[in-house]
Design a protein around this motif. Structure first.
Motif, PDB file in Angstrom:
ATOM      1  N   ASN A 347       0.698  -1.261  -0.006  1.00 14.57           N
ATOM      2  CA  ASN A 347      -0.106  -0.138   0.066  1.00 14.57           C
ATOM      3  C   ASN A 347       0.751   1.321   0.113  1.00 14.57           C
ATOM      4  N   ALA A 348       1.906   1.305   0.848  1.00 18.29           N
ATOM      5  CA  ALA A 348       2.777   2.465   0.832  1.00 18.29           C
ATOM      6  C   ALA A 348       3.354   2.473  -0.614  1.00 18.29           C
ATOM      7  N   SER A 349       3.776   1.602  -1.236  1.00 24.97           N
ATOM      8  CA  SER A 349       4.153   1.721  -2.651  1.00 24.97           C
ATOM      9  C   SER A 349       3.353   2.228  -3.459  1.00 24.97           C
ATOM     10  N   TYR A 350       2.083   1.672  -3.360  1.00 20.88           N
ATOM     11  CA  TYR A 350       1.000   2.231  -4.132  1.00 20.88           C
ATOM     12  C   TYR A 350       0.756   3.756  -4.082  1.00 20.88           C
ATOM     13  N   LEU A 351       0.720   4.090  -2.754  1.00 25.80           N
ATOM     14  CA  LEU A 351       0.443   5.572  -2.394  1.00 25.80           C
ATOM     15  C   LEU A 351       1.425   6.472  -2.956  1.00 25.80           C
ATOM     16  N   VAL A 352       2.828   5.943  -2.934  1.00 27.40           N
ATOM     17  CA  VAL A 352       3.902   7.024  -3.479  1.00 27.40           C
ATOM     18  C   VAL A 352       3.911   6.789  -5.213  1.00 27.40           C
ATOM     19  N   HIS A 353       3.946   5.428  -5.544  1.00 29.23           N
ATOM     20  CA  HIS A 353       4.112   5.255  -6.983  1.00 29.23           C
ATOM     21  C   HIS A 353       2.795   5.268  -7.885  1.00 29.23           C
ATOM     22  N   GLY A 354       1.783   5.092  -7.373  1.00 30.17           N
ATOM     23  CA  GLY A 354       0.569   4.696  -8.121  1.00 30.17           C
ATOM     24  C   GLY A 354       0.606   2.937  -8.283  1.00 30.17           C
ATOM     25  N   ALA A 355      -0.322   2.282  -8.808  1.00 31.21           N
ATOM     26  CA  ALA A 355      -0.373   0.994  -9.234  1.00 31.21           C
ATOM     27  C   ALA A 355       1.219   0.812 -10.138  1.00 31.21           C
ATOM     28  N   ASN A 356       1.798  -0.212  -9.558  1.00 32.50           N
ATOM     29  CA  ASN A 356       2.963  -0.669 -10.101  1.00 32.50           C
ATOM     30  C   ASN A 356       3.294  -2.168  -9.637  1.00 32.50           C
ATOM     31  N   ALA A 357       4.329  -2.505 -10.398  1.00 33.72           N
ATOM     32  CA  ALA A 357       4.692  -3.907 -10.050  1.00 33.72           C
ATOM     33  C   ALA A 357       5.912  -3.721  -9.265  1.00 33.72           C
ATOM     34  N   TYR A 358       5.758  -3.778  -7.996  1.00 30.63           N
ATOM     35  CA  TYR A 358       6.665  -3.419  -6.918  1.00 30.63           C
ATOM     36  C   TYR A 358       7.698  -4.470  -6.595  1.00 30.63           C
ATOM     37  N   ALA A 359       7.310  -5.814  -6.714  1.00 30.41           N
ATOM     38  CA  ALA A 359       8.003  -6.809  -6.136  1.00 30.41           C
ATOM     39  C   ALA A 359       8.014  -7.981  -7.300  1.00 30.41           C
ATOM     40  N   PHE A 360       9.110  -8.677  -6.970  1.00 31.27           N
ATOM     41  CA  PHE A 360       8.887  -9.983  -7.636  1.00 31.27           C
ATOM     42  C   PHE A 360       9.886 -11.153  -6.785  1.00 31.27           C
ATOM     43  N   GLY A 361       9.665 -12.325  -7.025  1.00 30.23           N
ATOM     44  CA  GLY A 361       9.948 -13.453  -6.308  1.00 30.23           C
ATOM     45  C   GLY A 361      11.078 -14.114  -7.206  1.00 30.23           C
ATOM     46  N   LEU A 362      12.292 -14.566  -6.896  1.00 26.36           N
ATOM     47  CA  LEU A 362      13.179 -15.269  -7.488  1.00 26.36           C
ATOM     48  C   LEU A 362      13.428 -16.793  -6.997  1.00 26.36           C
ATOM     49  N   MET A 363      13.328 -17.641  -7.888  1.00 27.68           N
ATOM     50  CA  MET A 363      13.402 -19.078  -7.414  1.00 27.68           C
ATOM     51  C   MET A 363      15.002 -19.407  -7.384  1.00 27.68           C
ATOM     52  N   VAL A 364      15.405 -19.482  -6.383  1.00 29.22           N
ATOM     53  CA  VAL A 364      16.782 -20.029  -6.328  1.00 29.22           C
ATOM     54  C   VAL A 364      17.346 -21.137  -5.795  1.00 29.22           C
ATOM     55  N   ASP A 365      18.556 -21.518  -5.603  1.00 24.80           N
ATOM     56  CA  ASP A 365      18.923 -22.744  -5.060  1.00 24.80           C
ATOM     57  C   ASP A 365      18.583 -22.768  -3.491  1.00 24.80           C
ATOM     58  N   ASP A 366      18.981 -21.695  -2.878  1.00 22.32           N
ATOM     59  CA  ASP A 366      19.057 -21.830  -1.466  1.00 22.32           C
ATOM     60  C   ASP A 366      18.484 -20.461  -1.167  1.00 22.32           C
ATOM     61  N   ALA A 367      17.233 -20.070  -0.650  1.00 19.95           N
ATOM     62  CA  ALA A 367      16.599 -18.915  -0.302  1.00 19.95           C
ATOM     63  C   ALA A 367      17.354 -17.966   0.808  1.00 19.95           C
ATOM     64  N   ALA A 368      17.792 -19.005   1.896  1.00 18.24           N
ATOM     65  CA  ALA A 368      18.273 -18.388   3.132  1.00 18.24           C
ATOM     66  C   ALA A 368      19.812 -17.898   2.707  1.00 18.24           C
ATOM     67  N   LEU A 369      20.491 -18.788   1.926  1.00 16.58           N
ATOM     68  CA  LEU A 369      21.728 -18.432   1.698  1.00 16.58           C
ATOM     69  C   LEU A 369      21.698 -17.226   0.672  1.00 16.58           C
ATOM     70  N   ALA A 370      20.763 -17.150  -0.219  1.00 21.60           N
ATOM     71  CA  ALA A 370      20.814 -16.029  -1.190  1.00 21.60           C
ATOM     72  C   ALA A 370      20.669 -14.848  -0.326  1.00 21.60           C
TER      73      ALA A 370
END
Ligand SMILES: O=C(O)c1ccc(O)c(O)c1
Ligand SMILES: [Mg+2]
Length: 629
Positions: A347-370
């Motif tokens: 919501n904070a991102s929306y309020l500042v930038h308007g509707a937007n693609a603000y996040a993405f998830g990367l599939m990695v070998d080990d998320a904790a290590l990344a």
């Protein structure tokens, strides 16, 4: 490991520079004489200021045109050196850099230079100081570290040593094995810089285009591996002359510098085991197998618009979040998330930038290590409170303050959509699929002066490479594009740096108040079938000028019938050594966001030659500024 950076590398007032360098975690600064001369405090005060910031002075530099001079210059040089020795004592540093002579009156001769250095070594020893000699790539007689080393060797004085600078060695492509035979304790300091490969005069290249290790194209890892193999264990000192950095943010440039050294030494330690420089252990660069999801922040108004848009593109709402106003849309392997929460980060991102693609998830070998590696490289951690039974997904702040999540297949994170979402059941007869299979690439637009920051951000954390810069011609100016990609193409992020706000990219970041994802490209295995299915769902592809089709038919020798089909569907075409590429675009939404659909038949690029045509078309679509939607 002890890190240092030259004051010339950073913009701002002297004290601002020191504060930023200290905040970024450096141990020391090289004081560049002109920075000091331009500053109105006494040497003792400057030295105190440096120490008050918790820093040391690693080096005072440069002292020019010293060795091999005829009289009376020679005697004057010794007097001049004594004056600088006084200054160094007040600054509180014991090391001076002499760069190889560029003066037209200087005389050559290795022994003559060695004698001068021996005599200077005697004077330095009396003061407890050391002098290092560096071969400038454009030195008049000495422009190769092998010759500088020979002079230092013949000077045969403990207070005279060698200074290596990666730029001077790498710009001249000097055999790096020649470094491995130098005793590590005779190397007084190592200066590090990278640079983009550009054919130009060495001096000009060095003074204007250097950048942080990993930001350019030079083999700085191999250089530093050779240095580390000598047993060298002194400062790793950045010396970056860069026009853009001089005008940049002192904090951002300092942070990039520190990140570049941590990343460099991690790679060096892997390439050259058993080195003396202590390198903090950290997980290896994360292997990425794909973009798991892209999340949009929206308010009520845009929610319906985006939902309709996703629907037209063939996405189906497949699940709802258990506790939040969040919906998951899916097609093929693609997951789009629409977040219209009225609190939290989205919501904070929306309020500042308007509707937007603000996040993405990367599939990695080990998320904790990344995640752990990212934090060691100075990335900003991102956490948000989670509801009962929900997962804390490791995440960091990325481009434009957006979020990069790390997911993997080996932990609970693999089941995130099952754990946090409830399936939407029973929509018989709905078969929205238009053949989109996966995310081909994400395109992030930034200011041009932020590009190197984000390139280093991605390539230091992820096992991905950067491609050379491509100039994208917008009718209103140039946009520079550089891609971060894995060899197998599972991850492709294009970074577009906008120099002015009249370009489509420049306008996007101006109107949405910052950098972010400007377009998303989906892959299909059959673009003609996808185009037909899209049209049936009411999708209007971006209209490409008919002139374009005459040109490509002639340029590529294409079958006129195929070209006619492309023209009807507004499909663009490109070809490289590896194969063919077909692209079609959506019109722009909001302030210039759009979708792209691509089919790759072996092709490895991004259709850069087509950019000018689609940008012109996108601009025709973009509503004039100030007009109601
Ligand atoms: O550009 C120069 O003159 C210059 C001066 C000192 C250095 O250490 C260097 O690498 C370059
Ligand atoms: Mg140097």
């Amino acid at each position: 490991m002890k890190t240092s950076i030259a004051t010339v590398s950073i913009s701002g007032e002297f004290e601002e520079k020191l504060a930023a360098i200290a905040r970024a975690g450096f141990d020391a600064v090289e004081i560049f004489e002109n920075d000091f001369l331009a500053f109105d405090r006494s040497p003792a005060e400057v030295g105190q200021m440096v120490r008050d910031h918790g820093l040391a002075v690693s080096l005072f530099q440069p002292f020019r045109d010293f060795e091999g001079m005829p009289e009376p210059f020679r005697s004057r040089n010794f007097d001049r050196a004594e004056r600088k020795f006084d200054l160094m004592a007040e600054l509180g540093t014991d090391m001076m850099l002499i760069c190889s002579n560029t003066s037209p009156v200087s005389l050559g001769g290795v022994d003559r230079a060695a004698e001068d250095f021996h005599a200077l070594g005697e004077r330095a020893a009396r003061r407890g100081l050391k002098v290092g000699y560096e071969a400038l790539a454009w030195g008049r007689h000495i422009h190769d570290h092998r010759d500088a080393w020979e002079i230092v060797r013949r000077a045969d004085h403990p207070n005279i040593g060698l200074i290596l600078d990666s730029f001077h060695t790498l710009s001249r492509k000097i055999d790096l094995n020649s470094i491995r035979t130098i005793p590590g304790d005779r190397i007084f300091i190592v200066q590090l810089a990278d640079a983009p490969l550009i054919e130009m005069d060495l001096l000009y290249w060095s003074r204007h285009f250097r950048n942080m290790p990993g930001e350019g194209d030079l083999p700085v890892v191999a250089f530093m591996a050779a240095v580390a193999a000598t047993g060298y264990n002194g400062y790793l000192s950045l010396e970056i002359f860069n026009d853009q950095f001089r005008g940049g943010s002192p904090d951002a440039i300092s942070k990039d510098g520190r990140r570049s050294l941590v990343n460099l030494m991690d790679q060096v330690a892997r390439a050259e085991p058993g080195i003396r420089i202590p390198v903090p252990a950290m997980p290896d660069r994360a292997k990425v197998s794909g973009v798991s999801f892209i999340e949009f922040a929206a308010g009520d108004a845009e929610e319906r618009e985006l939902e309709a848009l996703f629907g037209v593109l063939g996405f189906d709402a497949v699940a709802r979040h258990r506790s939040k106003a969040v919906t998951l849309y899916r097609q093929g392997e693609i997951n789009l998330i629409l977040n219209r929460e009225e609190k939290g980060f989205a919501n904070a991102s929306y309020l500042v930038h308007g509707a937007n693609a603000y996040a993405f998830g990367l599939m990695v070998d080990d998320a904790a290590l990344a995640h752990a590696r990212a934090l060691k490289l100075g990335a900003e951690d991102f956490r948000q409170s989670v509801g009962p039974g929900e997962l804390q997904v490791p995440a960091i702040r990325g481009v434009g303050g957006g979020i990069v999540y790390f997911l993997d297949q080996k932990s609970d994170l693999a089941r995130i959509f099952d754990v946090e979402f409830v399936k939407i059941e029973g929509r018989p007869g709905v078969d929205a699929d238009v053949g989109l299979t996966r995310i081909d690439h994400l395109a992030q637009t930034t200011r041009y002066d932020e590009m190197l920051t984000w390139l280093l951000f991605y390539t230091s954390q992820l096992d991905a490479d950067k491609t050379p810069v491509v100039d994208i011609v917008d009718p209103a100016g140039l946009v520079r594009s550089q891609v971060v990609e894995t060899r197998d193409g599972r991850l492709r992020i294009t970074l577009n740096g906008a120099e002015n706000r009249n370009t489509l990219a420049g306008r996007f970041i101006a109107e949405t108040f910052g950098s972010g994802i400007q377009h998303i490209a989906f892959e299909t295995n059959d673009i003609f079938a996808t185009a037909a299915a899209l049209a049936a769902r009411g999708f209007n592809a971006l209209t490409i000028s008919p002139n374009y089709y005459d040109d490509i038919e002639a340029r590529f020798g294409l079958d006129p019938q195929v070209v006619e089909r492309m023209k009807l569907a507004n499909i663009l075409y490109d070809r490289d050594d590896a194969g063919e590429y077909f692209q079609l675009y959506s019109p722009t939404y909001g302030e210039g966001f759009f979708f792209e659909i691509v089919e790759r038949r072996g092709y490895r690029g991004y259709g850069a030659p087509n950019a000018i045509f689609r940008i012109a078309a996108l601009k025709r679509h973009l509503r004039p500024k100030g007009m109601p939607r």
